[in-house]
Enzyme design. Structure first.
Site, PDB file in Angstrom:
ATOM      1  N   LEU A   1       0.823  -1.196   0.000  1.00  0.00           N
ATOM      2  CA  LEU A   1       0.000   0.000   0.000  1.00  0.00           C
ATOM      3  C   LEU A   1       0.863   1.254   0.000  1.00  0.00           C
ATOM      4  O   LEU A   1       1.936   1.282   0.604  1.00  0.00           O
ATOM      5  CB  LEU A   1      -0.924   0.025   1.227  1.00  0.00           C
ATOM      6  CG  LEU A   1      -1.752  -1.229   1.493  1.00  0.00           C
ATOM      7  CD1 LEU A   1      -2.637  -1.011   2.711  1.00  0.00           C
ATOM      8  CD2 LEU A   1      -2.586  -1.615   0.283  1.00  0.00           C
ATOM      9  N   CYS A   2       0.365   2.294  -0.634  1.00  0.00           N
ATOM     10  CA  CYS A   2       1.084   3.567  -0.658  1.00  0.00           C
ATOM     11  C   CYS A   2       0.713   4.356   0.603  1.00  0.00           C
ATOM     12  O   CYS A   2       0.159   5.452   0.546  1.00  0.00           O
ATOM     13  CB  CYS A   2       0.743   4.350  -1.930  1.00  0.00           C
ATOM     14  SG  CYS A   2       1.896   5.688  -2.249  1.00  0.00           S
ATOM     15  N   MET A   3       1.016   3.757   1.740  1.00  0.00           N
ATOM     16  CA  MET A   3       0.693   4.322   3.046  1.00  0.00           C
ATOM     17  C   MET A   3       1.859   4.025   3.988  1.00  0.00           C
ATOM     18  O   MET A   3       2.325   2.880   4.061  1.00  0.00           O
ATOM     19  CB  MET A   3      -0.587   3.680   3.617  1.00  0.00           C
ATOM     20  CG  MET A   3      -1.819   3.827   2.751  1.00  0.00           C
ATOM     21  SD  MET A   3      -2.548   5.455   2.879  1.00  0.00           S
ATOM     22  CE  MET A   3      -3.211   5.397   4.533  1.00  0.00           C
TER      23      MET A   3
END
EC number: 4.1.1.20
Length: 444
Positions: free
Chosen positions: A367-369
């Site tokens: 995830l881009c988190m």
């Protein structure tokens, strides 16, 4: 061989033990119930949830034996919110467990799985009136959470021309903090007694059970003994004052699994009570009252029964070196699939032995988190793209709380007792995700 720039990292905890140096030790899990993890990934894709029917049955029978050998009337009610995949629920029902639900959605799930209303406990603070009406008509055991629910049930009783059997949910101080005081009526301040008095005066409902759920991942068996004593004391007073025959006490769930809570440094084998320890504390507390007619004992055990039967297989996609020198691995499973990663340090194993020394590493999801961290500090050898990691135990709450976020949810496989894998849920795809979306005409 891939060239990698040399780095020097200080390893503060690299102290040899009877298990050897952590620089060389590798935890290997190449198979689950006789099925090779790489073959599972090859056949079903990565990431992949895997459940073991053998582990489910063994744990269920362990708890059933612990309680039924100590108490004459014990009933297990499978907690749907813990894992409501149909195949998983059907295994528990096949083993003899009934259903405990906390929403109309879960109620419908249980009915779809062939469970009659009379074999469903309907819990939860939010029960829409339409859902209550269905549950009443089908004879479900309704556990009242608040006074508004008493009013709703009295309206339904008048509408249908029936008297409705009910239980109330209670909360109390059992010596564990913080208290779970949000649900039900408090015993200690007299609120629970007053709620029953309200039911008695209404003359449309009558009390048949008492319920409490004192917390989750409970590491104290004595807290359950305190819970039972207070329920039994209340039971005695209510029967004397109102003439009710309270048939059962439902002590809820919350028993801990062999997972590792963050911030707790003793291993689960040391701090997690066994099924026998929970059962001994609970049943002894009931026997203290020397009642001529013992109540039925209901258990809503979820986590302790399913957690250790669940694995998540994930594959290494890439690696990188962080500015502080720590090695980082990107895998294809993120916290959208492992909601409980924020609370637990999972047992993470490799699919085979890898060459090279371990070093402090971090495992991040896709995830881009920045919060997408599966393991913040784990000793790993150099891993290659395609290396398979198995994360355990993840059977409780992770699938039911997983979400389609950035990445689709993956397939789920059940390995039966003959070591044959079965696909029990297909992966999400774009058609599934957008099926319920509606685009206004002016945007088409």
């Amino acid at each position: 061989m891939k060239y990698e720039k040399p780095t020097i990292n200080r390893v503060d905890f690299a102290i040899a033990s009877k298990y050897g140096s952590p620089l060389k030790t590798q935890k290997i899990r190449s198979e689950i119930d006789g099925v090779n993890v790489r073959e599972l990934i090859k056949d079903f894709g990565s990431p992949l949830f895997v459940f073991s029917e053998r582990a489910i049955e063994d744990k269920y029978l362990e708890f059933k034996e612990a309680f039924s050998s100590r108490y004459p009337e014990v009933e297990f009610w499978w907690s749907y919110k813990t894992n409501y995949l149909d195949a998983i629920c059907k295994i528990y029902h096949k083993l003899g467990s009934k259903a405990e639900v906390v929403s109309e959605f879960e109620y419908q799930k249980a009915r779809r799985n062939g469970i009659e209303g009379k074999n469903i406990i309907f819990n939860g603070p939010y029960k829409p009136k339409d859902a209550l009406r269905v549950a009443v008509k089908e004879g479900a055991k309704i556990h009242i959470d608040h006074l508004y629910e008493i009013n709703d049930l009295e309206d339904i009783a008048e509408e249908l021309g029936v008297n409705i059997p009910v239980a109330i949910r209670c909360n109390m101080d059992t010596g564990i903090y913080p208290q779970w005081s949000r649900f039900g009526f408090n015993i200690d301040n007299g609120e629970a007694y007053e709620a029953v008095k309200r039911i008695y005066k209404g003359k449309k409902l009558y009390l048949t059970g008492l319920h409490a759920h004192i917390g989750t991942f409970m590491l104290s068996a004595s807290a359950y003994a305190n819970e039972v004593r207070k329920l039994m004391q209340l039971r005695k007073k209510l029967e004397e004052d109102f003439g009710y025959e309270i048939e059962y006490i439902d002590i809820g769930g919350g028993f801990a699994s062999k997972n590792r809570l963050k911030g707790v440094y003793q291993p689960p084998e040391v701090i997690v009570p066994s099924a026998d320890e929970y059962a001994e504390a609970i049943t002894n507390a009931i026997y203290e009252f020397n009642d001529k007619k013992l109540p039925k004992l209901y258990l809503e055990t979820g986590r302790a029964l399913i957690d250790e039967a669940g694995y998540l297989l994930t594959s290494v996609f890439a690696d990188k070196r962080f500015p502080d020198g720590k090695k980082g691995y990107i895998v294809d499973a993120g916290v959208n699939l492992l909601y409980t990663a924020f609370w637990y340090n999972f047992d993470i194993a490799l699919d085979k032995r890898y060459e090279g020394l371990n070093e402090p590493s971090m495992i991040n999801g896709p995830l881009c988190m920045n919060i997408d961290v599966i393991a913040e500090n784990i000793m790993l050898p150099p891993l290659e793209r395609g290396s398979v990691l198995s994360i355990w135990p993840v059977g409780a709450y992770n699938y039911t709380q997983s979400m389609q976020f950035i990445r689709y949810r993956p397939r789920v496989v059940l390995i039966d007792k003959n070591s044959t894998p079965h696909l029990i849920r297909e992966a999400d795809d774009l058609e599934y995700v957008v099926e319920k979306e509606i685009v206004p005409d002016y945007l088409k």
